[in-house]
Design a protein around this motif. Structure first.
Motif, short mmCIF file in Angstrom:
data_model
loop_
_atom_site.label_atom_id
_atom_site.label_comp_id
_atom_site.label_asym_id
_atom_site.label_seq_id
_atom_site.Cartn_x
_atom_site.Cartn_y
_atom_site.Cartn_z
N PRO A 296 88.00 59.58 98.32
CA PRO A 296 88.58 59.37 99.65
C PRO A 296 88.55 57.91 100.10
CG PRO A 296 87.21 61.32 99.66
CD PRO A 296 87.00 60.65 98.32
N GLN A 297 87.49 57.18 99.72
CA GLN A 297 87.40 55.76 100.11
C GLN A 297 88.51 54.95 99.44
OE1 GLN A 297 84.91 57.59 98.85
NE2 GLN A 297 83.16 57.50 100.23
N THR A 298 88.76 55.23 98.18
CA THR A 298 89.83 54.53 97.46
C THR A 298 91.17 54.86 98.08
OG1 THR A 298 88.55 54.66 95.40
CG2 THR A 298 90.92 54.23 95.19
N PHE A 299 91.37 56.13 98.38
CA PHE A 299 92.63 56.57 98.98
C PHE A 299 92.84 55.92 100.34
CE2 PHE A 299 95.64 59.56 100.86
CZ PHE A 299 96.53 59.71 99.81
N ARG B 138 91.50 62.78 103.70
CA ARG B 138 90.36 63.15 102.86
C ARG B 138 90.64 64.39 102.00
NH1 ARG B 138 85.17 62.07 102.05
NH2 ARG B 138 83.73 63.77 101.58
N PRO B 139 91.07 65.50 102.60
CA PRO B 139 91.37 66.68 101.77
C PRO B 139 92.49 66.41 100.76
CG PRO B 139 91.29 67.29 104.09
CD PRO B 139 91.20 65.81 104.03
N PHE B 140 93.47 65.61 101.19
CA PHE B 140 94.57 65.29 100.27
C PHE B 140 94.06 64.48 99.08
CE2 PHE B 140 98.35 62.83 98.93
CZ PHE B 140 99.20 63.89 98.62
N ALA B 141 93.22 63.49 99.36
CA ALA B 141 92.64 62.67 98.28
C ALA B 141 91.83 63.54 97.32
CB ALA B 141 91.77 61.56 98.87
#
Length: 180
Positions: free
Chosen positions: A52-55, A42-45
Motif C-alpha cells: 500500500p505504501q508503494t501504491f 489500500r484494498p486495491f493495492a
C-alpha cells in the motif's frame, strides 16, 4: 493489409485519447480514476499484491509505475492495455525535457575557450553559478554574457558580479539595461 491499417488507426486513436494527459504523472490519473469509481487505495493495492505504501507513492506522483504493475492495474480496472505505460512514457519524456532545458545554458552559444580547463558536461550550473558568471564576464564575449544572463536571469548575474571581484561599471550598467 486491411488488418494492419485498422491496427494503425486504433493506435493513433489511443495516442490521441491520451494527448491531454501528456506530462501528467500516471499515478495522478490513476488516483482520479480510483476516486471516480469510489475504490479505496489500500484494498486495491492489496488485491494487486502490491504494498500500500508503494501504491500510495505512485498515486501521489512520487514514484513511477512499472510495466508489470501497470498491466495488473489496467486489467483490474478494465482499462486498455498499455494505457498507464504510455502515460508513464509521456511523463518520463516531459521530465527529461524539463531537466535539459533548465539544467544548462545553451552550450552551442558559449565559447569553448571559456571552459578550456574543465569538462563542460560536468559543470554543476546551479551550485557553481558564481564561478561560471565570473568567468564568463571576465573572459567571454557579448554572446557568452547574453546567454548567461538569459540562463540565470539579470538579478542573479548582477548579484554574483557584485559579490565577486569584478566590479566593472560597464558590466553592471549593461546588466541593468537588460531585462530578465
Amino acid at each position: 493489409m486491411n488488418k494492419n491499417v485498422s491496427k494503425n488507426v486504433y493506435i493513433c486513436a489511443m495516442i490521441k485519447q491520451f494527448e491531454k494527459y501528456k506530462g501528467i504523472h500516471p499515478g495522478i490519473v490513476l488516483d482520479r480514476e480510483l476516486k471516480k469509481r469510489s475504490i479505496k487505495q489500500r484494498p486495491f493495492a492489496l488485491s494487486l499484491e502490491e504494498h500500500p505504501q508503494t501504491f500510495n507513492a505512485i498515486t501521489k506522483g512520487k514514484r513511477g509505475i512499472s510495466t508489470g504493475l501497470a498491466l495488473k492495474i489496467e486489467q483490474q480496472l478494465g482499462l486498455e492495455e498499455g494505457t498507464l505505460v504510455i502515460l508513464q512514457a509521456y511523463y518520463d519524456i516531459q521530465k527529461i525535457k524539463e531537466k535539459e532545458i533548465k539544467s544548462t545554458p545553451n552550450l552551442h552559444i558559449l565559447s569553448k575557450a571559456l571552459f578550456w580547463d574543465t569538462d563542460i558536461q560536468l559543470i554543476d550550473w546551479e551550485r557553481q553559478y558564481r564561478a561560471v558568471i565570473q568567468r564568463v564576464f571576465e573572459r567571454g564575449n557579448e554572446n557568452d554574457k547574453n546567454e548567461i544572463i538569459r540562463f540565470y536571469g539579470t538579478k542573479k548575474v548582477n548579484q554574483a558580479l557584485q559579490d565577486s571581484n569584478i566590479r566593472s561599471p560597464y558590466t553592471i550598467y549593461k546588466l541593468n539595461k537588460t531585462k530578465d
